[in-house]
Every structure is written in structure tokens, then in C-alpha cells.
Design an enzyme around this catalytic site. Structure first.
Site, PDB file in Angstrom:
ATOM      1  CB  ILE A 152      33.928  36.981  36.715  1.00 19.39           C
ATOM      2  CG1 ILE A 152      32.996  37.041  37.941  1.00 19.39           C
ATOM      3  CG2 ILE A 152      33.153  36.454  35.509  1.00 19.39           C
ATOM      4  CD1 ILE A 152      31.866  38.075  37.788  1.00 19.39           C
ATOM      5  N   GLY A 154      25.805  32.656  40.964  1.00 17.50           N
ATOM      6  CA  GLY A 154      26.630  31.646  40.310  1.00 17.50           C
ATOM      7  C   GLY A 154      26.888  30.405  41.141  1.00 17.50           C
ATOM      8  NE  ARG A 198      25.881  23.822  52.964  1.00 21.13           N
ATOM      9  CZ  ARG A 198      25.884  22.998  54.003  1.00 21.13           C
ATOM     10  NH1 ARG A 198      26.919  22.926  54.806  1.00 21.13           N
ATOM     11  NH2 ARG A 198      24.841  22.233  54.231  1.00 21.13           N
ATOM     12  CE  LYS A 246      43.210  32.021  51.103  1.00 23.65           C
ATOM     13  NZ  LYS A 246      44.333  31.081  50.988  1.00 23.65           N
ATOM     14  CB  THR A 247      36.352  32.191  47.515  1.00 26.43           C
ATOM     15  OG1 THR A 247      35.384  31.218  47.910  1.00 26.43           O
ATOM     16  CG2 THR A 247      37.588  31.488  46.996  1.00 26.43           C
ATOM     17  CE  LYS A 305      20.437  33.466  52.902  1.00 23.04           C
ATOM     18  NZ  LYS A 305      19.424  34.067  53.815  1.00 23.04           N
ATOM     19  CB  VAL A 319      29.026  35.108  48.456  1.00 27.30           C
ATOM     20  CG1 VAL A 319      30.220  35.700  49.184  1.00 27.30           C
ATOM     21  CG2 VAL A 319      28.486  33.910  49.222  1.00 27.30           C
ATOM     22  CD  GLU A 362      25.396  41.259  42.824  1.00 26.82           C
ATOM     23  OE1 GLU A 362      25.409  41.835  41.735  1.00 26.82           O
ATOM     24  OE2 GLU A 362      24.422  40.590  43.206  1.00 26.82           O
TER      25      GLU A 362
END
Lengths: 326, 736
Positions: free
Chosen positions: B473, B516, B620, B625-626, B693, B695, B697
Site C-alpha cells: 500500500i 505486513g 531488525r 530506506k523504506t 517488528k 514499522v 505506524e
């Protein structure tokens, strides 16, 4: 969106004829197309005036004549405007976005319609959109609404920035009629107060076309445009102030102030300018100016804050313009 | 073959760090990026140009808050150009599905429960014609007067949404406390405002429905659609290869998808329904407004002995969701005397549901603002106060924390920002017209996992394919899943094709709740484990002795190109990941700290963010970048929540007053300074088999609190009401 016919005007008089017969003119279309999609504007005929030769800024009688089709971007970037009428360049750049300013034109921007939430919602009563249906903003959410010159029919504001600077500069709107005659209307008198006919934003009549805005010879002095808004860009003014102010020998030699976000038109109050003229700048004077300006101001609940906000921001502007320290 | 991995206990193997390819965590570009920026990634509504004969539907929405539709007068629009049909069918849905529902939301479109509720669909040849006819359809109602539309209405009644947590004696601890804070904060409604509006194209082939739609969780959405339509889930084929933002608003199906499906079967033609921007606001979902009371009781050293957080939120009748405001308050801070109580009122406003970081997004900003008030009351530096309040044990449950790097985030964030530990008083720094101040806040968000399947195929030529109905998304799923497979199989990420967003593929976790990448990523990981075993078998070694790197299999002194080892035959595995008991065994969460410097205009009350640093620990990091981009996006949301975003409801009929992007004020570029994101190194064996874990939010959760605290430090005003617009600051600002 309703079906409509589209044609191109080849001459100003041709465009004027079309508006006499009910057509709407389109230049940048930045406001009109949105309104047409929402069916708030429902023209049967759209006349594109982009090919008319109204796209230049020319020197005239010591001032400048800005063609109606000069884009906001071009106007704000013009060297003469930036040098001699910086308040205008600043006001334009305080409005909208790059993309919108690249399309929006001088004439079209003058005709920008209100951003009242209820005007934009066809399912809610609105006297401006549908005369006689009532004003939803009066008993609704009216945070962005008028505190000066409103009526029981309408408390909407004129949302633009450019015209506020033009009002401070005492520019004139050049309007052509079907027979080719020209009339000149001060920007200060171009927009109307709502009264009991809020459906009319300005004095433009059917059969008329804005051809230019004419700036008088440069006034010099300090020229400021101060806009307070909910985010740093792409938001309409809660309060804006255009200020053209000159000083001589420690006294205010020229003062012309106009206000946005407060009324159904760019607000100009002769009494404020007159009060300042010839006086030595002081906080007491600035407070007095605000009191004159806001003597008849009235809030409708959610917009009550505009009264103290205007007073504070006016002081900021006058301090800066007169060189008094913040 | 399907391999299952159920996570019942921490996965200490740390397999990814033992791999040789060295691409995991690297800041790789997203492989689909060029398609997106060149306009050639096909989004749901754009399939229309590939589907001949597709016609257009536009939803008709209610203009009353409550009542019944008594007439839909087709004759009022029948003669309009292009008109095809008015459809108002008992299968159509009146609301979106809540995230993970897996069943139809409330249908009954003729029974109006909120202003803006879909009541019918008008279909015409073109979009413009359909929109015109939808506006002009004559509708009559039997209106129920005086519908309750405002939770502030004195008629609103709040009831506990779940059993409250009550421990010890909070009131007593407030009396005993050396320092105490008892304050009420409010937040306004929010809208996800994804750039891509909700859109669907429905096409039937016999009894099978193909729906191109913009959705986050296809395996649930398939069931929701099937339930609404009264068909088997296997008869629903969903395609969402690209999604232009979801933020929770596309977790469940929304009214346009079912309407398109119903219209398409009725008309025997494909039908597209795209929501108007105003409809995205008015008939999908909102984040509930909140009123929150915070009671913080501390001893002389600032350690919490009492902790109270009560919240009042709203939703429509029949909805089973209440903004989980207290989610982080359950575990973040100590205090043996506790009250946590969430109360819900039923009001006739558009559905309240999950909006990015449901719960913590608004709960943390109020909590962290209250903590700043406690810091002030106790004279303890805000960072130090938080360091003194990291509990050793979960304050209410007998479970340990999983890896928790809060202290590292607080310290490294403070250092990076240059936090001044000196005494803090407001109105100390002025630059021209601007008051300057700094503020900080803790970030935390619960870690979630979800069941997921993914198929990995190592192709005979030594390249690979990953396939799942998982969605991307805008978060970077394509990049991250490809990286996991590349690391595990020893491939260049460019040699891995990732295929997503199609229910023809194995069911993934969907995108939501920040789960996700860890969930579907673990399914990819497990599938790769199976392929590795098969390769070891082919090579004749134990898997433990197998190294895969750069397209070669290596064992001992043997090095064989994968293509040779495979002899042209594909190896395919489906990985199946299940969260198992781990979810209950640990309090697992992501942590962080925000530091910001703001300027407040002394005249106008306008606020500008000058600097904004976030230090985050997320387990981890799978792609630097994302992950960084997700944190930045969260911080932008924090700016919106702090300063500008305010979903306004008309007090008379509950319609949304500002349902467009001109008047619902998201932060624009000029509102956002350079965002400084620091990712703190972490592995969390209880987080997932990847030791990662969530990322997506964390970057919001508390961000607005830091801004509010900085505003107070700058100018001495705490409005305790978000968003902090200039009008709320003016009355408290010093005279000018």
C-alpha cells in the site's frame, strides 16, 4: 457535471456578447471547473477566452496595466511588479500553489468565489448558491467566516489574496461591454457586501468582460502582505493584511491598508488610513487603528477569534512597516 | 509443498544474520518505483481502459442523519443523457467492513444511520453522466428527528467498551503523590485521506466475480465480499496489485466494491465505481474524536505510583470497534495503582474505524503531553522522567517485555537532537516575532503479527518468484519481500520477481497493524527454508553446511551455479506462518523517542516546526530506506495531528463540513521540515522469525505530543486540545 457547449472567443466584444446571453467565461478554470463538477456552477455555455490578447503587462500613465489573462505566476514574477508593487507579488505568492498560480489569471482570480463550506455543499441551504434557501453557516461551523460587513443572509468571505493587495494599492478594474465601451471600477468597489443578494459576488454585469487591472503610479514606502492561516501553504486566510505605508520625518506620510478573510470583499476602511496619516507611529496609534477597524466587528461563534487575531496581526504589520521593533 | 512455522516461543536462531548474500536491511530502491513515478503502475480504477463495455456507477448518499428511504424516484433521472440504472439492492453495504472482519458489514442501505450513508448507485455510460444523475436522483425519506450526532451532546451516553483495568487505589496514590497531574485532553476526528480514492471495477464471468479494487487485506476482503453477495469466497477473484495509500481505510471492503458487483450482475456489464473525494470522507471511515483524562501520580523522584488513563470515544450503533486509545498505556509506564477505562458512545456519524496506528496515534499524544506536565510539576527533565519510568515488569500482566530499546532511543535521540537538559521554563527564547521552544515525547506501538502464506519458486534458471495476495500500500512490500527471498536464496534482489495483490496467490497477512512485512515476510522466509533444504539435498550436504550466494550453492569446497544444480527444474515451496502463542507470551512493542524544536508566532499563534528528530527501534530493519520513509510518513502524520487535521461535523445533522483536501488540512511540504530519522539497531527474537517488528505506524505514536510540549516550552500555552490551531493559542499568548 452537466453537458455544456464550449467555444472560443475571438474578440472581447464577442466574449461580452456571450456573457450577456448567459455564457460563463473560462480562463484558468481553477475555480470554475471545481464548481462545475459539484454543479454549483451550471453554465450551458462555456466560452474560452484564453486566445484573447489580454496576456501582457504594459506601462500606462505612470502605472501598469495588467491584462486579465496574465497568470498569477507571471504577474508575481514580473520585474516591475516586484520592484514597484511588492505587496502584490507577495499577496499572489501567499495564495494557492505553484500549479494553481500557473493557471489562475488576474481577471479570473478577481472572480474567485467564496470557500464557505456550506456554499460548496449542494445538500445544505445557502443563499449565495440558492437565493432564499437560508444560510447554513449562521448556525453551523463558521470558523472561516466574516466578522465585518456580513448580513443575516450570508456571512461568507471573499477568499482571495491578490485582490486584497490590489485594494491596498487602489487599483482599478477595467471592464469592457458588448459595444466595446470600457468602464473602470476601483477594486475597492468591485466586490460587494452580501446584503440580501449574496448571490452576487461583485458588480460585473452580464455582457461585461474584465480586460485588465490597472495599477496607479508606484506609491513606494513599505509594502507588506501578511497572511495568517492554518498551515504554511495552500490554505485560505484566516486574516490577511496588505499594507502600503510611507514615512517622512518620523511621521506616516501615506497609509493604505486592506484586509482579507474578514468580509465578503477585500476590506478597506478609509477611516483607518486617515487615522494613521500624519501621525507618529506608536503602539497606542496601532491599537487605535485596530479599534476603528473592528468597531463594528461581530463574530458568529467559531470565528470570534478573528477579532483579537486581526488586532494583534495589524500591530505586527504596522510595527514592521513603520520600523518599530517587534 | 507447504511448510508451516508456528511461533510459540522466541526464535533465537537469527537465521537472517547467518546468511551470506548481505542484502537484508540494505536501503534498496523499491522495484516498482519507476512504474509508479512514470504512471505505468495500474491502479484499480485504471483497469477500465482495458475492459471493453465498462460503464460507470456513482454512489448516492443520504442527506439525513437517521431515518428511512421511502422513495428513490428513477423517473427523475431516467431521461438524463447516458442514464442506465438506479440500483439499490439488499446486498449493498451501508458501511465499510472493519479491519479483519471477514464478513459483510451492515447492509440495509435504505435504513439511514448516518449522513452520507450510501443508499443507491446510479449507473450511466460515462462517469460525468453518472455523477450528474446521482446528484439529481429524487430521494424521499421518513426522517427520525433529533438524531444524536454529537458525542458532546448531553443526551450521549457512554458505556464501557471492555472490562476496565483497576488495580490498587489510584485516588489514594494521587493524594499521596509528591507530584500529580490530573488533566483532560481532547483530539478531533481524523480521516485517512489516502491519495487514491476508493475504487472498484466489477466484472462477472458466469458465477465468478473479478473485482479490481483498492484494498489492504485481500484474504479477508474476499470473504467480506462473498458474504455480502451471498456467494462462495472461491467465486471472488480480487486484484489489488497497487494501492495508493490505505492507512486503515481499505482494511475492509467499502461500499463502492459491493455496489459495483451488484450493478455488474444486474446489468450484465462490467461496472466501475470510483468514490468522489467527498465520499471518501463521508462514507468510508473516520478516526473517532477522543476525550481523555490522564491522572499521573509520582513520588518525589518522579517515579509513577499511580497511572490513570480514561478515554471517551464514539462509533455508530452495531459497530464492534472503539478507538483503542489505551493500548500503549497498558504497558508503557509503571504505577501499581491503575485505572484504564475506555468508554464508547453510539452516535450517528460515519463509521469509526482503524486509521493509521489506531489507539496509540491519539492515546500517546495525550499521554506524552500529560507526561510533560508531570515533568514540569516535578522539575525533572522530560527525558530523565521517562528514563525513570521504564518498568521492569508489565504493570498489569505476568509477562515479560520482549526486546525493548526505549532507553537507547531516548539517549541516542537526545544526543542527536542536542537536547538541553538544563532547567526548562517557557518563553525563554525569542527570535524576531517567534517564540522558540523544544519538546520531546516517547513513541511506542504494540507489535502485531498475523497469519500468512507465501509461495516462493526458485526457477530452473536460477531466478526466483515470490507470490502472495499480500498488498503493497505504498510501504515497500515489493522491495522487502524480494530482499528476504534474495537473502535466503543467495540471489541478487533483481533476480527475484515479487507478485502481490491477487487472490489467485496464497493468502498473505494483508497490510495493516504494521504486521505486513514481519508476517508475510516470515512466510517467505519459511518457504525459502524449504527450498534451501531441497538444494542441500540436491547438493548432497546438510542444510547447515549450505551457503547460498550470488546464484551459487556452496558446500565445503564445492561451488555450483544454481541453474546447474536445478537442472532446469523449478523448486517451489509455500510458506505458512502462524503467530502462535508468542503473541500472548510477551509484551512486544516498538519504541522510540521524538525531539522537536518549534517556533510560535508571538502575534498570530501560527506554529512552524523547525527541527524534528525521531529515534526508533523496530527490531531488525529489513530495508533501511523504506523503513526510514515509513517513520518519516508517521512523523508527518504527527504534525497533522498536532497542528492541522480536524474532521469537522456539523452539529445539526452530522455531515462532514470539510470533506475535501482544501479544507481538511493535511500538512503540506512547507509544514514539514527536514525529518531526521535514526534507526536504533535491534533484534527481537520474540518479534518474528526475522527478528523484525512492525514499522508502519510507530512514527505517529507520540509525535504530536512532542510538538505540543515544544509549543508550551516556546510560548507558555498548553491548549490541551488537538489540533493546536492558532485560535487556540491566541488567548494565552503574552500581550504584544
Amino acid at each position: 457535471m452537466r453537458a455544456f457547449t464550449y467555444s472560443r472567443a475571438e474578440a472581447v466584444t464577442h466574449a461580452a456578447e456571450q456573457t450577456r446571453d448567459g455564457a460563463r467565461l473560462i480562463a484558468g478554470g481553477t475555480n470554475l471547473l471545481d464548481l462545475m463538477k459539484l454543479e454549483i456552477e451550471r453554465p450551458d455555455e462555456l466560452v474560452d477566452i484564453n486566445r484573447l490578447e489580454l496576456g501582457t503587462i504594459d506601462e500606462q500613465d505612470g502605472g501598469l496595466r495588467i491584462g486579465a489573462l496574465v497568470t498569477n505566476s507571471a504577474c508575481a514574477a514580473d520585474e516591475r511588479i516586484r520592484r514597484d508593487y511588492p505587496v502584490l507579488a507577495r499577496a499572489i505568492l501567499a495564495g494557492a500553489t505553484f500549479q494553481l498560480r500557473n493557471k489562475a489569471t488576474t481577471g479570473g482570480n478577481l472572480c474567485q468565489r467564496t470557500r464557505c463550506y456550506y456554499f460548496y455543499n449542494r445538500d445544505q441551504p445557502c443563499n449565495k448558491r440558492e437565493p432564499g434557501s437560508g444560510c447554513s453557516a449562521l448556525g453551523g461551523f463558521n470558523r472561516i467566516h466574516a466578522i465585518l460587513g456580513a448580513s443575516e443572509s450570508c456571512i461568507a468571505t471573499y477568499p482571495g489574496d491578490m485582490a486584497v493587495a490590489l485594494a491596498a494599492l487602489d487599483a482599478k478594474v477595467e471592464i469592457a461591454a458588448v459595444d466595446g465601451s470600457i468602464r473602470s471600477v476601483p477594486v475597492r468597489a468591485f466586490h460587494r457586501l452580501p446584503g440580501d443578494t449574496p448571490e452576487r459576488d461583485n458588480v460585473l454585469e452580464p455582457g461585461e468582460v474584465i480586460t485588465a487591472v490597472v495599477l496607479p503610479s508606484p506609491a513606494g514606502g513599505a509594502q507588506l502582505y501578511r497572511k495568517v492561516r492554518d498551515r504554511a501553504s495552500y490554505a485560505f486566510a484566516l486574516v490577511s493584511i496588505a499594507c502600503v505605508l510611507g514615512m517622512e520625518d518620523g511621521r506616516i506620510s501615506h497609509a493604505s491598508l486592506a484586509f482579507g478573510g474578514l468580509a465578503h470583499k477585500p476590506w478597506h476602511d478609509e477611516r483607518v488610513d486617515a487615522l494613521l496619516l500624519g501621525r507618529e507611529p506608536s503602539d497606542a496609534l496601532f491599537d487605535e487603528a485596530a479599534d476603528v477597524l473592528l468597531a463594528d466587528a461581530r463574530g458568529y461563534g467559531a470565528n470570534d477569534f478573528k477579532i483579537p487575531m486581526t488586532k494583534r496581526v495589524l500591530k505586527a504589520v504596522l510595527r514592521e512597516a513603520t520600523g518599530e521593533n517587534a | 509443498m507447504t511448510r508451516s512455522l508456528t511461533m510459540d516461543e522466541p526464535d533465537e536462531r537469527n537465521r537472517l544474520d547467518a546468511m551470506a548474500q548481505g542484502v537484508i536491511g540494505k536501503p534498496l530502491d523499491r522495484p516498482e518505483g519507476p512504474l509508479k513515478v512514470s504512471g505505468s503502475a495500474t491502479y484499480a480504477a485504471e483497469y477500465r481502459y482495458k475492459i471493453p463495455g465498462c460503464v460507470e456507477g456513482v454512489l448516492v448518499t443520504a442527506t439525513i442523519a437517521r431515518g428511512e428511504v421511502t422513495l428513490l424516484d428513477e423517473s427523475s433521472v431516467r431521461d438524463l443523457p447516458g442514464f442506465i440504472a438506479v440500483i439499490s439492492d439488499e446486498r449493498m453495504i451501508a458501511r465499510p467492513a472493519q479491519g479483519g472482519a471477514g464478513e459483510s458489514p451492515v447492509r440495509k442501505v435504505r435504513e439511514v444511520q448516518y449522513y452520507g450513508q450510501p443508499i443507491a448507485l446510479v449507473v450511466a455510460e460515462t462517469f460525468e453522466q453518472a455523477r450528474h444523475a446521482a446528484k439529481h436522483l429524487k430521494v424521499e425519506y421518513r426522517e427520525e428527528p433529533d438524531a444524536l450526532v454529537d458525542p458532546a451532546d448531553e443526551r450521549a451516553t457512554f458505556e464501557p467498551f471492555e472490562d476496565p483495568t483497576i488495580q490498587g487505589d489510584l485516588e489514594g496514590s494521587m493524594r499521596q503523590a509528591a507530584h500529580a497531574v490530573d488533566v483532560i485532553y481532547t483530539t478531533e476526528g481524523h480521516n485517512s485521506a489516502a491519495m487514491e480514492p476508493h475504487a472498484s471495477i466489477a466484472q462477472w464471468d458466469g458465477e465468478t466475480l473479478t473485482l479490481y479494487s483498492s484494498l489492504q487485506m485481500l484474504r479477508f476482503n474476499r470473504k467480506e465480499l462473498a458474504d455480502a453477495l451471498g456467494i462462495e469466497p472461491e467465486k471472488v477473484h480480487l486484484l489489488s496489485p497497487y494501492v495508493g495509500g490505505g492507512f486503515g481505510s481499505k482494511l475492509g471492503i467499502s461500499p463502492e466494491g459491493v455496489a459495483a458487483a451488484v450493478a455488474a450482475i444486474r446489468l450484465g456489464r462490467p461496472v466501475r465505481v470510483v468514490m468522489l473525494r467527498q465520499q471518501v470522507f463521508q462514507c468510508v471511515m473516520r478516526r473517532s474524536e477522543t476525550r481523555q483524562r490522564l491522572r499521573l501520580a509520582a513520588d518525589a523522584e518522579g517515579r509513577l505510583i499511580g497511572f490513570g488513563h480514561e478515554a471517551w470515544v464514539s462509533n455508530l450503533p452495531e459497530e464492534e470497534f472503539a478507538e483503542p486509545v489505551l493500548q500503549a498505556s497498558e504497558f508503557l509506564y509503571p504505577g501499581e495503582n491503575r485505572v484504564l477505562d475506555l468508554q464508547l458512545a453510539r452516535v450517528h456519524r460515519v463509521t469509526a474505524g482503524s486509521v493509521r496506528a489506531p489507539g496509540e496515534a491519539v492515546g500517546m499524544q495525550a499521554l506524552e503531553a500529560a507526561m510533560d506536565e508531570l515533568a514540569e510539576a516535578s522539575g525533572i527533565d522530560p527525558v530523565e522522567l521517562r528514563l525513570r519510568n521504564i518498568p521492569e515488569r508489565h504493570p498489569s500482566e505476568d509477562i515479560p517485555y520482549s526486546s525493548r530499546k526505549l532507553e537507547e532511543c531516548l539517549r541516542s535521540g537526545a544526543e542527536r537532537f542536542g537536547w538541553d537538559k538544563g532547567p526548562r521554563r517557557p518563553c525563554q527564547r525569542r527570535e524576531g516575532e517567534w517564540w522558540i521552544g523544544s519538546g520531546m515525547a516517547t513513541a511506542t506501538r504494540v507489535h502485531n503479527l498475523n497469519e500468512a502464506h507465501a509461495r516462493v519458486t526458485l526457477r530452473g534458471d536460477g531466478t526466483a518468484e515470490v507470490a502472495s495476495d499480500m498488498t503493497d500500500i505504498g510501504t515497500g512490500t515489493y522491495a522487502v519481500l524480494g530482499q528476504i527471498a534474495a537473502e535466503m536464496l543467495g540471489l541478487d534482489p533483481a533476480a527475484v520477481d515479487v507478485k502481490l495483490g491477487d487472490t489467485a496467490f496464497p493468502p498473505g497477512s494483508g497490510s495493516g497493524g504494521s504486521w505486513g512485512a514481519s508476517s508475510t515476510g516470515s512466510a517467505v522466509f519459511e518457504a525459502c527454508e524449504g527450498i534451501r533444504e531441497e538444494l542441500a539435498r540436491k547438493l548432497g550436504c546438510a542444510e547447515a553446511g549450505l551457503t547460498l550466494k550470488d546464484g551459487h550453492a556452496v558446500s565445503g569446497n564445492r561451488k555450483v551455479p544454481l541453474a546447474d544444480l536445478l537442472e532446469g527444474r523449478d523448486v517451489e515451496e509455500i510458506g505458512h506462518f502462524k503467530p502462535g502463542k508468542i503473541a500472548e507470551a510477551f509484551a512486544a512493542a516498538m519504541y522510540g523517542a521524538f525531539f522537536t524544536e518549534v517556533a510560535v508566532n508571538a502575534y498570530s499563534g501560527e506554529v512552524r516546526i523547525r527541527r524534528f528528530t525521531g529515534a526508533f527501534s523496530l527490531g531488525r530493519v529489513l530495508n533501511e530506506k523504506t523503513a526510514t520513509s515509513q517513520c518519516m510518513g508517521g512523523m508527518v502524520w504527527g504534525i497533522g495531528s498536532a497542528l492541522t487535521e480536524d474532521l469537522v461535523f456539523d452539529p445539526r445533522d452530522g455531515h462532514i463540513v470539510n470533506p475535501d483536501l482544501a479544507e481538511y488540512h493535511l500538512p503540506v511540504n512547507l509544514d514539514v521540515p527536514h525529518l531526521d530519522v535514526l534507526l536504533v539497531e535491534e533484534r527481537d527474537p520474540a518479534g518474528s522469525p526475522l527478528q523484525s517488528k512492525g514499522v508502519g505506524e510507530l512514527g505517529i505514536c507520540g509525535a504530536a505530543g512532542a510538538i505540543a510540549n515544544a509549543i508550551y516550552n516556546a510560548c507558555g500555552v498548553r491548549p490541551r486540545s488537538f489540533p493546536i490551531t492558532p485560535d487556540k493559542l491566541l488567548p494565552g499568548l503574552p500581550e504584544v
